[in-house]
Design a protein around this motif. Structure first.
Motif, PDB file in Angstrom:
ATOM      1  N   VAL A  31       0.843  -1.196   0.000  1.00 40.39           N
ATOM      2  CA  VAL A  31       0.000   0.000   0.000  1.00 40.39           C
ATOM      3  C   VAL A  31       0.881   1.249   0.000  1.00 40.39           C
ATOM      4  O   VAL A  31       1.814   1.364   0.806  1.00 40.39           O
ATOM      5  CB  VAL A  31      -0.941   0.008   1.223  1.00 40.39           C
ATOM      6  CG1 VAL A  31      -1.721   1.317   1.287  1.00 40.39           C
ATOM      7  CG2 VAL A  31      -1.888  -1.179   1.148  1.00 40.39           C
ATOM      8  N   GLU A  32       0.606   2.184  -0.891  1.00 39.05           N
ATOM      9  CA  GLU A  32       1.408   3.396  -1.008  1.00 39.05           C
ATOM     10  C   GLU A  32       0.729   4.620  -0.413  1.00 39.05           C
ATOM     11  O   GLU A  32       1.400   5.496   0.144  1.00 39.05           O
ATOM     12  CB  GLU A  32       1.729   3.671  -2.481  1.00 39.05           C
ATOM     13  CG  GLU A  32       2.557   2.561  -3.137  1.00 39.05           C
ATOM     14  CD  GLU A  32       2.830   2.841  -4.599  1.00 39.05           C
ATOM     15  OE1 GLU A  32       2.398   3.920  -5.077  1.00 39.05           O
ATOM     16  OE2 GLU A  32       3.465   2.006  -5.262  1.00 39.05           O
ATOM     17  N   ALA A  83       3.297   3.639   3.938  1.00 34.84           N
ATOM     18  CA  ALA A  83       2.242   4.367   3.215  1.00 34.84           C
ATOM     19  C   ALA A  83       2.193   5.835   3.629  1.00 34.84           C
ATOM     20  O   ALA A  83       2.499   6.187   4.769  1.00 34.84           O
ATOM     21  CB  ALA A  83       0.888   3.709   3.458  1.00 34.84           C
ATOM     22  N   MET A 103       1.021  -0.080   8.240  1.00 30.97           N
ATOM     23  CA  MET A 103       1.515   0.300   6.913  1.00 30.97           C
ATOM     24  C   MET A 103       2.470   1.487   7.026  1.00 30.97           C
ATOM     25  O   MET A 103       2.176   2.584   6.535  1.00 30.97           O
ATOM     26  CB  MET A 103       0.337   0.659   5.993  1.00 30.97           C
ATOM     27  CG  MET A 103      -0.696  -0.422   5.849  1.00 30.97           C
ATOM     28  SD  MET A 103      -2.159   0.149   4.953  1.00 30.97           S
ATOM     29  CE  MET A 103      -3.153  -1.356   4.945  1.00 30.97           C
TER      30      MET A 103
END
Length: 302
Positions: A30-31, A52, A49
């Protein structure tokens, strides 16, 4: 059309959200994550994350400025010395103070101009609100941050208390707000908010739906676009002598004759006429216990 939701959680607190994200397949890829200004979300994303970029959707920030404008209108509307007719007109035209000028009709622009020229109390709040909205016209994060700092430093003293929640939020979430510009001004959770609104409306209408019922409806219910497409495709086919499709009384989709759940019918000269039918998707929520042995009535109400 935006992708449908793939999961709903019963709570939005940090621990369950973090656990969900930690078990999400592909989370390490996930960015960008878009969200509102809820601290447990920020903590959960940083844990699950860390790679991200967290972007606070601009809609949530702009809404705070609109809330301040709405408060100013209500305070003025309820003040002493305001005539009954003025209160009535302000209440009727509340939306013109919250929309951007380009969203207003010529008649609404004329009404707004009249209010701002004759009510300095509202004019100051409106100008401050519009200057804040203009921050999102910036094309770069550097320009946006400069505009934000200028706005915070130049709020009129008599309006500072009114816009203090906006100042506090933009200070505490400055990095995430500016991330909207650093990531290309394209990331938004508008589709999620739109779906969330529908879920909330469904819950209110249901007046007592359990979480599991709401979740099933949101995740697995037939989408309006799919229903419309099926109905359009069915209507585009040449109508045979005997109708090939029946309309589901629950979701209004057209389903092939024979591929449905009949629960009421009558006979005329030996011919069968279906009065109502359920498609397979809607019928799965019904069992034999809901229907009488003859199929002509429902002993219980859904």
């Amino acid at each position: 059309m935006a992708d449908p939701p793939f999961e709903l959680l019963p709570t939005r607190w940090e621990k369950p959200v973090t656990n969900f994200l930690l078990n999400l397949r592909g989370r390490e890829k996930v960015e960008v994550v878009t969200t509102d200004m809820w601290k447990p979300y920020r903590k959960a994303v940083k844990i699950a994350m860390p790679q991200a970029v967290l972007v606070v959707d601009k809609w949530h920030v702009m809404r705070m400025a609109n809330d301040a404008m709405e408060t100013a209108r209500r305070v003025y509307q309820g003040g002493q010395g305001i005539s009954k007719e003025t209160r009535k007109q302000l209440k009727k035209g509340w939306s013109i103070f919250l929309k951007r000028p380009y969203q207003l009709s010529p008649k609404q622009l004329l009404d707004l101009d009249g209010w701002l020229k004759n009510t300095p109390e509202l004019a100051g709040a409106y100008e401050c609100k519009e200057q804040f909205m203009d921050i999102w016209k910036a094309r770069t994060a550097t320009n946006a941050l400069a505009r934000l700092n200028h706005w915070r430093d130049n709020i009129p003293p008599h309006l500072y208390r009114l816009f203090k929640p906006v100042v506090t939020a933009t200070t505490n979430w400055e990095a995430e707000i500016m991330a909207y510009f650093t990531t290309g001004r394209q990331w938004t959770n508008a589709a999620t908010e739109a779906r969330n609104r529908v879920v909330k409306m469904t819950n209110r209408i249901g007046a007592g739906y359990s979480f599991n019922a709401i979740r099933a409806r949101a995740l697995f219910g037939k989408r309006p676009g799919r229903v419309a497409k099926e109905k359009k495709d069915a209507q585009a086919e040449p109508a045979p002598a005997s109708p090939r499709y029946l309309e589901c009384v629950s979701c209004k989709a057209l389903v092939p004759r024979g591929d449905h759940w009949k629960y009421d019918e009558y006979y005329v000269d030996g011919h069968v006429f279906e009065v109502a039918a359920l498609c397979a998707d809607c019928a799965r929520f019904n069992t034999e216990e809901w229907f009488g042995a003859e199929g002509h009535s429902t002993p219980k109400s859904e």
